[in-house]
Design a protein around this motif. Structure first.
Motif, PDB file in Angstrom:
ATOM      1  N   ASN A 269       2.598   1.670  -3.424  1.00 33.25           N
ATOM      2  CA  ASN A 269       1.670   2.306  -4.452  1.00 33.25           C
ATOM      3  C   ASN A 269       1.162   3.691  -4.091  1.00 33.25           C
ATOM      4  O   ASN A 269       1.027   4.384  -5.172  1.00 33.25           O
ATOM      5  CB  ASN A 269       0.307   1.448  -4.534  1.00 33.25           C
ATOM      6  CG  ASN A 269       0.416   0.039  -5.279  1.00 33.25           C
ATOM      7  OD1 ASN A 269       1.210  -0.106  -6.168  1.00 33.25           O
ATOM      8  ND2 ASN A 269      -0.032  -0.870  -4.851  1.00 33.25           N
ATOM      9  N   ALA A 270       1.185   4.168  -2.957  1.00 28.68           N
ATOM     10  CA  ALA A 270       0.659   5.571  -2.484  1.00 28.68           C
ATOM     11  C   ALA A 270       2.114   6.503  -2.831  1.00 28.68           C
ATOM     12  O   ALA A 270       1.755   7.494  -3.569  1.00 28.68           O
ATOM     13  CB  ALA A 270       0.478   5.642  -1.060  1.00 28.68           C
TER      14      ALA A 270
ATOM     15  N   THR B 250       0.816  -1.205  -0.058  1.00 36.07           N
ATOM     16  CA  THR B 250      -0.046   0.037  -0.011  1.00 36.07           C
ATOM     17  C   THR B 250       0.809   1.352  -0.074  1.00 36.07           C
ATOM     18  O   THR B 250       0.645   2.082  -0.739  1.00 36.07           O
ATOM     19  CB  THR B 250      -0.892   0.113   1.213  1.00 36.07           C
ATOM     20  OG1 THR B 250      -1.763  -1.005   1.027  1.00 36.07           O
ATOM     21  CG2 THR B 250      -1.935   1.268   1.159  1.00 36.07           C
ATOM     22  N   THR B 251       1.937   1.348   0.798  1.00 30.61           N
ATOM     23  CA  THR B 251       2.671   2.461   1.074  1.00 30.61           C
ATOM     24  C   THR B 251       3.745   2.662  -0.325  1.00 30.61           C
ATOM     25  O   THR B 251       3.769   3.679  -0.915  1.00 30.61           O
ATOM     26  CB  THR B 251       3.843   2.218   1.743  1.00 30.61           C
ATOM     27  OG1 THR B 251       3.211   2.009   3.200  1.00 30.61           O
ATOM     28  CG2 THR B 251       4.666   3.279   2.012  1.00 30.61           C
TER      29      THR B 251
END
Length: 86
Positions: A63-64, A60-61
């Motif tokens: 991708n962010a 998630t990190t």
């Protein structure tokens, strides 16, 4: 007798409106469009196989960060086009 005056040259030190130099733009573009998505896919695939913890949070990190880089280069490109058109 002649008067000698000191003339100072005023230079414009303001940053361009798009703020990202060409080299930084190219690096951000490469990182945001190639490196971070590939690294995210790699971690999401290999991480669970190796028993890595917090794989979902890492993916998630990554991708962010990829989205952030994409937004930065997108805003820079739009501002640059608008400045050139003016």
């Amino acid at each position: 007798m002649t008067d000698s005056t000191n003339e100072t040259t005023i230079t414009d030190t303001s940053a361009p409106a798009w703020l990202i130099p060409d080299k930084a733009y190219d690096v951000l573009k490469w990182v945001g469009l190639v490196v971070l998505p590939a690294l995210s896919l790699f971690v999401g695939t290999v991480g669970p196989a190796w028993g890595w913890t917090h794989v979902d949070a890492i993916v998630t990190t990554l991708n962010a960060l990829g989205i952030l880089a994409g937004v930065l280069i997108g805003v820079s490109a739009i501002k640059q086009r608008l400045d050139r058109a003016a």
